[in-house]
Design a protein around this motif. Structure first.
Motif, short mmCIF file in Angstrom:
data_model
loop_
_atom_site.label_atom_id
_atom_site.label_comp_id
_atom_site.label_asym_id
_atom_site.label_seq_id
_atom_site.Cartn_x
_atom_site.Cartn_y
_atom_site.Cartn_z
N GLY A 146 4.90 6.67 2.20
CA GLY A 146 5.45 5.21 1.98
C GLY A 146 5.43 4.51 3.22
O GLY A 146 5.85 4.90 4.10
N LEU A 147 4.93 3.03 3.08
CA LEU A 147 4.72 2.39 4.24
C LEU A 147 5.17 1.03 3.90
O LEU A 147 4.95 0.29 3.00
CB LEU A 147 3.28 2.18 4.56
CG LEU A 147 2.40 3.30 5.23
CD1 LEU A 147 1.02 2.90 5.37
CD2 LEU A 147 3.08 3.55 6.35
N ASP A 148 6.31 0.56 4.79
CA ASP A 148 6.76 -0.76 4.40
C ASP A 148 6.42 -1.59 5.58
O ASP A 148 7.26 -1.36 6.63
CB ASP A 148 8.23 -0.69 4.34
CG ASP A 148 9.22 -2.07 4.27
OD1 ASP A 148 8.29 -2.87 3.79
OD2 ASP A 148 10.25 -2.15 4.68
N ALA A 208 9.10 -4.84 -7.71
CA ALA A 208 8.76 -3.42 -8.47
C ALA A 208 9.47 -2.52 -7.69
O ALA A 208 10.05 -1.77 -8.13
CB ALA A 208 7.41 -3.30 -8.48
N LEU A 209 9.68 -2.42 -6.34
CA LEU A 209 10.12 -1.48 -5.51
C LEU A 209 11.74 -1.89 -5.90
O LEU A 209 12.43 -0.50 -5.87
CB LEU A 209 9.77 -1.88 -4.05
CG LEU A 209 10.73 -0.96 -3.02
CD1 LEU A 209 9.60 -0.26 -2.03
CD2 LEU A 209 11.67 -1.54 -2.13
N LYS A 210 12.22 -2.77 -6.06
CA LYS A 210 13.73 -2.99 -6.26
C LYS A 210 14.03 -2.40 -7.75
O LYS A 210 15.06 -1.48 -7.94
CB LYS A 210 14.27 -4.45 -6.08
CG LYS A 210 14.36 -4.99 -4.63
CD LYS A 210 14.66 -6.43 -4.71
CE LYS A 210 14.59 -6.79 -3.20
NZ LYS A 210 14.90 -8.20 -3.06
N LYS A 211 13.09 -2.86 -8.57
CA LYS A 211 13.20 -2.21 -10.04
C LYS A 211 13.37 -0.68 -10.10
O LYS A 211 14.18 0.00 -10.56
CB LYS A 211 12.32 -2.63 -10.87
CG LYS A 211 12.45 -2.36 -12.21
CD LYS A 211 11.42 -3.05 -13.15
CE LYS A 211 11.58 -2.60 -14.85
NZ LYS A 211 10.40 -3.19 -15.57
N LYS A 216 8.34 7.88 -3.02
CA LYS A 216 8.77 7.97 -4.47
C LYS A 216 8.06 7.51 -5.33
O LYS A 216 7.52 8.23 -6.30
CB LYS A 216 10.28 8.16 -4.72
CG LYS A 216 11.23 8.67 -3.94
CD LYS A 216 10.89 10.26 -3.92
CE LYS A 216 11.56 10.68 -5.06
NZ LYS A 216 11.67 12.31 -4.94
N ILE A 217 7.52 6.23 -5.13
CA ILE A 217 6.52 5.82 -6.19
C ILE A 217 5.11 6.18 -6.16
O ILE A 217 4.55 6.36 -7.25
CB ILE A 217 6.20 4.18 -6.10
CG1 ILE A 217 8.05 3.61 -6.21
CG2 ILE A 217 5.30 3.36 -6.84
CD1 ILE A 217 8.00 2.10 -6.06
N ASP A 254 8.01 1.87 -16.07
CA ASP A 254 7.65 0.69 -16.48
C ASP A 254 6.82 0.19 -15.07
O ASP A 254 5.69 -0.37 -15.26
CB ASP A 254 8.59 -0.33 -16.75
CG ASP A 254 9.23 -0.01 -18.23
OD1 ASP A 254 8.48 0.56 -18.93
OD2 ASP A 254 9.93 -0.82 -18.47
N VAL A 255 7.40 0.60 -13.86
CA VAL A 255 6.92 0.29 -12.57
C VAL A 255 5.66 0.86 -12.20
O VAL A 255 4.70 0.28 -12.02
CB VAL A 255 8.11 0.45 -11.29
CG1 VAL A 255 7.29 0.45 -10.03
CG2 VAL A 255 9.15 -0.35 -11.64
N ILE A 256 5.65 2.12 -12.57
CA ILE A 256 4.34 3.04 -12.41
C ILE A 256 3.09 2.50 -13.45
O ILE A 256 2.43 2.33 -12.85
CB ILE A 256 4.88 4.49 -12.71
CG1 ILE A 256 5.58 5.21 -11.56
CG2 ILE A 256 3.51 5.35 -12.75
CD1 ILE A 256 6.46 6.35 -11.99
#
Length: 190
Positions: A5-7, A97-100, A147-148, A169-171
């Protein structure tokens, strides 16, 4: 195989998970000094120093609601160009989408009013769902992105792994993006 994961931000969050979802590495990368472009260049180099050939990567998409939009765009594109140069592929994850995925949207407080899906709510939901906690919003977001990535990998590999509907749904939406609507030109004199 690692899930990354990269932010990208002025302090870039990096998280690597192993194939079992265990955190291997979590770090907030800042680069050298405080003067750009040296700080930005060295931060991008730091990110690339942590990358391995077979990493499965999710990176947070651009959110330009801040005053630092140009600087964040430079960091974000710099990281993407460095990844592309080394042949890495990645999935873009929109900030909402990250928040969801964290479960931070659609929640209500004891008074029945909607709780704002802010960084505090994201951190609270991340702790509740995965028992993961960090003093850095950037690392928390990077954990969620990893995690996504793990979820996308399970989905694309047909692995048996169960996710709540809102996470599925996000995936699904990341893997099946809606085509962007074409802008229509206004006709003169109309």
């Amino acid at each position: 195989m690692r899930f990354i994961g990269l932010d990208p931000s002025t302090k870039t969050g990096f998280v690597a998970l192993d194939e079992h979802g265990t955190v291997l590495k979590q770090k907030e990368l800042t680069g050298v000094g405080s003067v750009d472009p040296l700080r930005m260049l060295t931060m991008i180099d730091e990110v690339m120093d942590f990358m391995k050939r077979d990493d499965f990567i999710c990176i947070e998409g651009f959110g330009f609601a801040s005053q630092q939009a140009i600087q964040l765009g430079g960091i974000g594109w710099g990281i993407r160009m460095a990844l592309a140069r080394r042949g890495h592929k990645w999935y873009e994850v929109a900030p909402m989408a990250l928040k969801k995925f964290a479960g931070a949207t659609g929640n209500k407080g004891p008074d029945g009013k909607a709780i704002k899906a802010d960084k505090i709510e994201v951190a609270k939901q991340t702790l509740k769902r995965w028992d993961f906690e960090s003093g850095s919003d950037n690392i928390t977001d990077a954990f969620l992105l990893a995690k996504i990535a793990e979820g996308i990998w399970h989905y694309t590999e047909g692995a048996t792994f169960t996710y709540p509907k809102f996470q599925e749904d996000v995936i699904y939406n990341i893997l099946n993006p809606k085509p962007k609507a074409k802008k229509t030109k206004k006709r003169r004199g109309a």
